[in-house]
Design an enzyme around this catalytic site. Sequence first.
Site, mmCIF file in Angstrom:
data_model
loop_
_atom_site.group_PDB
_atom_site.id
_atom_site.type_symbol
_atom_site.label_atom_id
_atom_site.label_comp_id
_atom_site.label_asym_id
_atom_site.label_seq_id
_atom_site.Cartn_x
_atom_site.Cartn_y
_atom_site.Cartn_z
ATOM 1 N N TYR A 232 -2.893 14.200 4.721
ATOM 2 C CA TYR A 232 -2.258 13.488 3.620
ATOM 3 C C TYR A 232 -1.900 14.510 2.537
ATOM 4 O O TYR A 232 -2.757 14.961 1.766
ATOM 5 C CB TYR A 232 -3.178 12.425 3.027
ATOM 6 C CG TYR A 232 -3.470 11.242 3.918
ATOM 7 C CD1 TYR A 232 -2.712 10.972 5.050
ATOM 8 C CD2 TYR A 232 -4.518 10.373 3.614
ATOM 9 C CE1 TYR A 232 -2.989 9.881 5.859
ATOM 10 C CE2 TYR A 232 -4.798 9.269 4.423
ATOM 11 C CZ TYR A 232 -4.029 9.043 5.545
ATOM 12 O OH TYR A 232 -4.305 7.953 6.335
ATOM 13 N N PRO B 113 -2.610 -3.388 6.473
ATOM 14 C CA PRO B 113 -3.067 -4.777 6.507
ATOM 15 C C PRO B 113 -2.074 -5.763 5.924
ATOM 16 O O PRO B 113 -2.244 -6.973 6.078
ATOM 17 C CB PRO B 113 -4.351 -4.743 5.670
ATOM 18 C CG PRO B 113 -4.128 -3.619 4.702
ATOM 19 C CD PRO B 113 -3.367 -2.581 5.492
ATOM 20 N N LEU B 114 -1.031 -5.235 5.279
ATOM 21 C CA LEU B 114 0.035 -6.099 4.757
ATOM 22 C C LEU B 114 1.371 -5.794 5.417
ATOM 23 O O LEU B 114 2.383 -6.381 5.074
ATOM 24 C CB LEU B 114 0.151 -5.924 3.237
ATOM 25 C CG LEU B 114 -1.114 -6.284 2.451
ATOM 26 C CD1 LEU B 114 -0.962 -5.911 0.981
ATOM 27 C CD2 LEU B 114 -1.450 -7.759 2.601
#
Length: 299
Positions: free
Chosen positions: A56, A212-213
Amino acid sequence: MPSIERTGTLAGRTVSRAGYGAMQLERLHDDRPAAIALLRRAFDLGVDHVDTAHFYGNGFVNGLLRDAIRPGDEVLVASKVGADPNPGGPIPLRPAQRPEQLRASVEDNLRSLGIDRIPLMNLRRLDTRPGLLAEGDQVVDVDDQLAVLTELRDEGKIGAIGLSSVTLDVLRRALPAGIACVQNAYSLVSREDEDMLALCLAEDIAWVPFCPLGSAFDSLPKVADEPAVAAVAQAIGRTTAQVGLAWLLHHAPNVHLIAGTASVRHLEENIAALDVEFDAGTLATLDAVPSRSSDVSLR
């Protein structure tokens, strides 16, 4: 309906079920103080599980965690290996699946986090989308990968071992190594891994869904686009994100959230999903939402 259980077990520790996925902190690359402040706010709100990776931002996000976590915070840091940074490339990642690459990636994580042991290390397999897929010499047997991770665990450089982006078959083969969690793309509107979730529940393995969305990859269906979710959110005075996250917590007791954001407001809203309760009718409505397949042609 009973309220959500606010804590659960992850890598042998009791932690809040509302963790934080740090990937979005790359967006604050030019505002390091804001990124540190967001992490401190998360800890103040009770977040004690943070998901990260050296790839990241080529160590940037790990460096933020190194500076933000203070003695006594007792934050469980979960990192991952299986890809390496690829600065300047068309995709900022390149596969790193071979055992020697996994070992080198663990060392990179230790250096950028500034610690001598990572409590939870997830193996990011490249078996399934979204994201990169393994090709050529990057197609590596999971047994060979788990062998090196087990060595690193025995050496004390990592604690528990998790899996990410795996198939049901790979999970079954990996069980003898002792798997603490599984991270797969999963949401209210994308529930193709229901059988894997059931196996995790039976084996006392934490289920830590990423996306998760459905918002991090264009190929994934979005929870906010589901009319039933919007209707429930309006009826109970919550956001669609809170409804989607709360459904995950209600759906299975081994679910741990790692919703990511670079916004303090959204962070606060996401953590408040712990307080969202559904009556039986509302939960039945959400349970009846059809699962929509991802567009696997996209990365």
